[in-house]
Design an enzyme around this catalytic site. Structure first.
Site, mmCIF file in Angstrom:
data_model
loop_
_atom_site.group_PDB
_atom_site.id
_atom_site.type_symbol
_atom_site.label_atom_id
_atom_site.label_comp_id
_atom_site.label_asym_id
_atom_site.label_seq_id
_atom_site.Cartn_x
_atom_site.Cartn_y
_atom_site.Cartn_z
ATOM 1 N N GLY A 62 0.847 -1.177 0.000
ATOM 2 C CA GLY A 62 0.000 0.000 0.000
ATOM 3 C C GLY A 62 0.885 1.230 0.000
ATOM 4 N N ALA A 63 0.612 2.165 -0.907
ATOM 5 C CA ALA A 63 1.521 3.296 -1.113
ATOM 6 C C ALA A 63 1.823 4.102 0.153
ATOM 7 C CB ALA A 63 0.959 4.206 -2.209
ATOM 8 N N ARG A 104 10.091 -1.154 -4.668
ATOM 9 C CA ARG A 104 8.835 -1.087 -5.427
ATOM 10 C C ARG A 104 8.867 0.163 -6.300
ATOM 11 N NH1 ARG A 104 4.372 -3.748 -3.243
ATOM 12 N NH2 ARG A 104 3.438 -3.379 -5.276
ATOM 13 N N ASP A 257 -1.824 4.411 -6.302
ATOM 14 C CA ASP A 257 -0.383 4.381 -6.042
ATOM 15 C C ASP A 257 0.318 5.558 -6.698
ATOM 16 O OD1 ASP A 257 0.677 1.490 -4.849
ATOM 17 O OD2 ASP A 257 -1.312 1.422 -5.738
ATOM 18 N N ASN A 267 -3.373 2.365 -10.164
ATOM 19 C CA ASN A 267 -3.790 1.646 -8.960
ATOM 20 C C ASN A 267 -3.709 0.149 -9.230
ATOM 21 O OD1 ASN A 267 -4.825 1.743 -6.230
ATOM 22 N ND2 ASN A 267 -6.746 0.955 -7.041
ATOM 23 N N LYS A 268 -4.054 -0.641 -8.253
ATOM 24 C CA LYS A 268 -3.946 -2.092 -8.362
ATOM 25 C C LYS A 268 -4.655 -2.600 -9.607
ATOM 26 C CE LYS A 268 -2.055 -4.004 -6.009
ATOM 27 N NZ LYS A 268 -0.615 -4.309 -6.113
#
Length: 365
Positions: A62-63, A104, A257, A267-268
């Site tokens: 999670g960012a 990441r 993100d 995003n995801k």
């Protein structure tokens, strides 16, 4: 129902505490999200290498949570092996930043946090505010805590803004996990309005897609909401279109993100699909993220979409579900074009289209 930010802060007491800094031991304790929901275990980390590995292995994800974790990772660069001089301290922080940043590459909060910590350290040394390594460590600990505190306050404020988009009895569709596990605070971004509504006695429920291949929806979002006593229904990723078509969803709320100045939302993986279907069916689609998630410099073609191990798709928690050696494409994020985004909710306010004009007005104010 009107409630102040101060009242929310005073009454917010999360059951989940994903990130804990132990000041006496100079260690960072993380709730191991890779083991949830079947095991609630914590890992204690004391150096940038261990923290970078935890980020890469998604023990923390999670960012915003990654940003907070990376900030404390910079602190451990000086506490795990304390340098003698301030010059050596800055050198260690430079090395730690490189180690942490590679964990990441898509999550902008990571490099934002490490850059923030490094730049502050240089400023403290240059301006004489830190006259010793120990003084520098104390200042950086303060800065890391401020990142955490600011994140929580931003989420509470996002919760208040997002509350404007929730009616009593609403059902919210989300994606992945953008709750307190993802932010490290116990509250969240996309789930902040849901949790604030729940705190205020407003009836609200959530539909959570499983989110293949890491199953953050089924493992984390469901676990988190059930822990908080919020009604949640788990669906397969492939059921997203049907639940919206059947009128089971009042709005979509997702995290991010990275968000660009023109409104592109990274995003995801699976978020784009939700946005397109919501747009087609007239369902509001909201992205919720703190200002630190915005990238006002990059163009959409400049952003690298992270790809992960193909075995994450070939298997589920180590159990094979596809022929061995099959070719796999495993992007972790997708990008949602601005035409599908109803609004972007931040701690500074709600941003409406046209995003290429309005994002900077809010982010830079």
């Amino acid at each position: 129902m009107k409630v102040s930010l101060k009242e929310l802060k005073e009454n917010f007491n999360p059951k989940l505490k994903p990130i804990i800094w132990n000041d006496d031991k100079n260690t960072l304790t993380l709730l191991d999200q890779s083991a949830l929901p079947f095991e609630t275990t914590y890992v204690e980390l004391k150096d940038p290498e261990g923290i970078s590995s935890a980020i890469k292995l998604m023990k923390v994800r999670g960012a915003p949570a990654i940003g907070i974790t990376a900030a404390y990772g910079m602190v451990t660069a000086l506490t795990s092996d304390t340098p003698v001089t301030l010059e050596e301290a800055i050198e260690k922080l430079n090395k730690a930043k490189k180690v942490l940043d590679q964990a990441r590459p898509t999550a902008v909060n990571l490099t934002w946090a490490t850059s923030n910590m490094l730049n502050n350290a240089k400023k403290y040394v240059e301006q004489g505010e830190a006259k010793s390594v120990n003084e520098l460590i104390l200042l950086l600990k303060r800065d890391a805590k401020k990142i955490f505190d600011d994140e929580l306050e931003a989420e509470l404020q996002m919760g208040l803004y997002g509350l404007e988009k929730i009616n009593d009895g609403d059902t919210i569709l989300t994606q992945c996990n953008a709750g307190g596990l993802a932010t490290g605070t116990g509250l969240g971004t996309a789930l902040a309005p849901v949790k604030v509504a729940h705190m205020l006695g407003i009836k609200v429920s959530v539909i959570a897609p499983e989110t293949r291949p890491w199953l953050q929806g089924s493992r984390l979002t469901v676990y988190e909401l059930m822990t908080d006593g919020i009604p949640v229904t788990l669906i397969a990723d492939t059921a997203v279109g049907l639940v919206m078509y059947k009128g089971m969803v009042n709005s979509v709320m997702v995290g991010a993100d990275r968000i660009l100045s023109d409104g592109h939302v990274f995003n995801k993986i699976g978020t784009f699909k939700e946005a397109v279907i919501a747009h087609e069916l007239g369902i509001p689609f909201y992205a919720l993220a703190p200002i630190s998630t915005f990238d006002l410099k990059s163009r959409v073609e400049d952003v690298k979409i992270e790809e992960r191990d193909p075995d994450e798709v070939r298997t589920i928690r180590g159990i094979p579900i596809a022929p061995e050696g099959v070719k796999v494409y495993n992007p972790v994020f997708d990008v949602t074009p601005p035409k599908y985004v109803t609004a972007i909710i931040t701690e500074k306010g709600i941003i409406y289209p046209p995003f290429d004009k309005n994002v900077r007005k809010i982010v830079e104010k």
